[in-house]
Each structure stands twice: as structure tokens, then as C-alpha cells.
Write a protein that holds these residues in place. Sequence first.
Motif, short mmCIF file in Angstrom:
data_model
loop_
_atom_site.label_atom_id
_atom_site.label_comp_id
_atom_site.label_asym_id
_atom_site.label_seq_id
_atom_site.Cartn_x
_atom_site.Cartn_y
_atom_site.Cartn_z
N ALA A 63 49.79 72.16 52.36
CA ALA A 63 50.87 72.54 53.28
C ALA A 63 51.36 73.93 52.90
O ALA A 63 51.34 74.32 51.74
CB ALA A 63 52.01 71.54 53.17
N ARG A 64 51.79 74.65 53.92
CA ARG A 64 52.32 76.01 53.69
C ARG A 64 53.84 76.00 53.72
O ARG A 64 54.45 75.33 54.57
CB ARG A 64 51.79 76.97 54.76
N SER A 65 54.44 76.76 52.82
CA SER A 65 55.90 76.85 52.72
C SER A 65 56.31 78.29 52.48
O SER A 65 55.48 79.12 52.09
CB SER A 65 56.36 76.00 51.53
N ASN A 82 52.75 80.27 52.17
CA ASN A 82 51.39 79.85 51.83
C ASN A 82 51.45 78.52 51.09
O ASN A 82 52.53 77.97 50.87
CB ASN A 82 50.68 80.90 50.97
N ASN A 83 50.26 78.03 50.71
CA ASN A 83 50.20 76.84 49.86
C ASN A 83 50.39 77.27 48.40
O ASN A 83 50.30 78.46 48.08
CB ASN A 83 48.86 76.12 50.08
N PHE A 137 61.02 82.31 44.15
CA PHE A 137 61.58 81.09 44.76
C PHE A 137 60.63 80.53 45.80
O PHE A 137 60.33 81.19 46.81
CB PHE A 137 62.95 81.38 45.38
N PHE A 138 60.14 79.33 45.56
CA PHE A 138 59.19 78.69 46.48
C PHE A 138 59.88 77.48 47.09
O PHE A 138 60.21 76.52 46.40
CB PHE A 138 57.93 78.27 45.72
N SER A 139 60.12 77.52 48.42
CA SER A 139 60.83 76.43 49.11
C SER A 139 59.82 75.44 49.67
O SER A 139 58.89 75.84 50.35
CB SER A 139 61.64 76.99 50.27
N LEU A 140 60.05 74.17 49.39
CA LEU A 140 59.05 73.17 49.83
C LEU A 140 59.34 72.68 51.25
O LEU A 140 59.49 71.48 51.49
CB LEU A 140 59.03 72.01 48.83
N ASP A 141 59.38 73.61 52.20
CA ASP A 141 59.69 73.20 53.59
C ASP A 141 58.43 72.69 54.32
O ASP A 141 58.55 72.02 55.34
CB ASP A 141 60.31 74.37 54.37
N GLU A 142 57.27 73.02 53.80
CA GLU A 142 55.98 72.50 54.32
C GLU A 142 55.88 72.54 55.85
O GLU A 142 55.63 71.52 56.49
CB GLU A 142 55.75 71.08 53.79
#
Length: 326
Positions: A148-150, A209-210, A225-230
Motif C-alpha cells: 500500500a502507498r502512503s 510510496n510503499n 514522518f511516514f503516515s500509514l494512510d494507505e
Amino acid sequence: MKNSKRILSTVIGAVFALSATQAFAATTLKLSHNQNRDHAVHKAMTQFADDVKTKTNGDVRIRIYPDAQLGNQRESMELMQNGALDIVKSNAAELEAFSPAYSVFNLPYLFRDKPHYEKIIYGDIGQEILDSSKDSGFVGLTYYDAGARSFYAKKPIRTPDDLKGLKIRVQPSPTAISMVKALGGNPTPLAYGELYTALQQGVVDAAENNIPSYTLSRHSEVTKFFSLDEHTMVPDVLVMSTKSLDKLTPEQQEIVKQAAKDSAQTMAKLWEASEKEERAKVEKQGVEFITVDKVTFQDAVKPMYDDIAKSNPELSKMADRIRDVK
Ligand code: GCU
């Protein structure tokens, strides 16, 4: 003396004849992609190449050119269409420009969950999309899971409001551009290879991106900061020129197709491990993974679906068919 000369010329003749048949029989196919050798997809395609070589007794060889050495995804697709390349691994997002059926993968929150996505890419609808580009001179051999991309940025993104005013790199795909607009950001299409510098120099503020692509491209060094909004699940696709495929014997074509599908199964396993390992690796380097309330993102993209129903009924129908798969 005469006899030994005759033997010698027979041997030389045989050697020439042998190398001539080998030269005639062995076909080398060029495969281009834009990830580095540490990425799971490179490993899966290495298995694909090894498998094809073994099963065709060395008659068909695949030479892999990673790291966009032979051009970015769009350039590689063009080279393939001009006959300079045989096989390309591209993300489905960029394939949208070459075969509209791939657009559907760029629709946000279309898949309910991972099993739903897998049912599509490894099932009949997935195959239909792989076959859709025949008239454009290429066919899809297989999908490779790309998770999944976030969104990731220099500041935490928790709701679509946090995307307001940010310049967000997207893949060159009209649907991805519409999605970022619907979420309130300013979409900036760029090739993958240009993104590290663009993030570092502030040409863009964020990207999506993934996890393995975020870490292995070292974007994690410049955006913490990587947000897991997928928001999307966009598979990678291995595509091959129909001209190159037609040059192979029917038996070799079957071997190539089967080896591609087999490598996708390996990829699925490698992918799961890679997502976990890469996340753990960058967490140690100070990257923060942020859990978000996906509903706020899902609500923000709803008008996009209403627009598509009016402007692109075919895409809308395909999205409905995918939703109907239980
Ligand atoms: C993924 C995908 C690549 C693509 C990249 C991108 O990493 O595997 O093929 O180029 O996304 O965002 O451009």
C-alpha cells in the motif's frame, strides 16, 4: 597428412556450425526497471530470469538492467515500443498513459483490504487488464505486489488538512494527480529517480510510496514522518513487447509466462518480509510511523468517484466490478 588436414577442417567446420546454431538459437531479452538490486522486485525478477534460462536450456536469456540505467519507467516503455527493449517492470500508475485499463489501480481506497486486492491482481479481472494492451504492442506477464502507498513528509500528516498547500510528488498518472488534488495538496508529477534530490532541496515537500521503496531509495533520510494512510495499492507490472514474445517458439512463450507468474509468488513472500524489515530498520534511524484515521482521507476522495462516474464511465464500471468481488 592429408587425413589430419581433413580431420582438422571437419572439426573447425563442426565448431563453426555449433556456434552458428547457438548464436541462432540463443535469444537475449533486455529487461529494464528503476529499483536497485536490494529491492524485493529485483530479486523476484532475477528468479524469473534464472528460471527462463534453465527451462529453455539457455536458449532464452534475460538480462536485467536495474536502477533506471536504460531510462525511467516512461522512457523504458517507449524504448520497448520502439523495439530497443523487450521487457519492462513498471508501476501500474505509469502504465495508465500506455493502456487506460491500468487507471483503476490509482483509485484511492478501492480495495477493502489486502485479500481483496490479491483476489483482483491474481484473478480474472487482473488477467483481463494484463491482456488489455495487446493492440498497443505489449502484454502484461504478471503483477508484483507493491503493498500500500502512503504519504511521507518532513512533518506529520494526520488528516487531509495537513496536506493543504504542500507540494506532493506523485507518479506521472492523471488519476494520482486527481487524488492529491481531492485531498487538498498540490500534485507534482516527477520520475522516481528525481525524487531524492527534489525532497532534499525542497522542490517538493512530500511524496507517497510503499515502505520498502521509501527506505531503499533513501527518501527516509530526508523525510522523517511516514503516515500509514494507505490510500492506494498499486501493483508493479512486468510487461513484454508482443514483437519480442512472437519471436519465441510457442514452448518458450509458455516458459516465459509461467516463470513470470511463479516469480510473483516468490515476490509476495519477499514483499511481506521486506515491509517488516525496512520499517524496523528506519525506525531505528528515527523515522516516525504515524497511524491515521483513514475515514477522513476516504471522505475527502469521495467527490472524485462522483466525477469519474460522469467523466469516465468505463473506469467507473471497472471500479464497480472490482468492488463486487467478495
Ligand atoms: C514504487 C514502484 C516503482 C515506482 C515508484 C514510484 O516504488 O515499485 O516502480 O517507480 O513506486 O513512486 O515512482
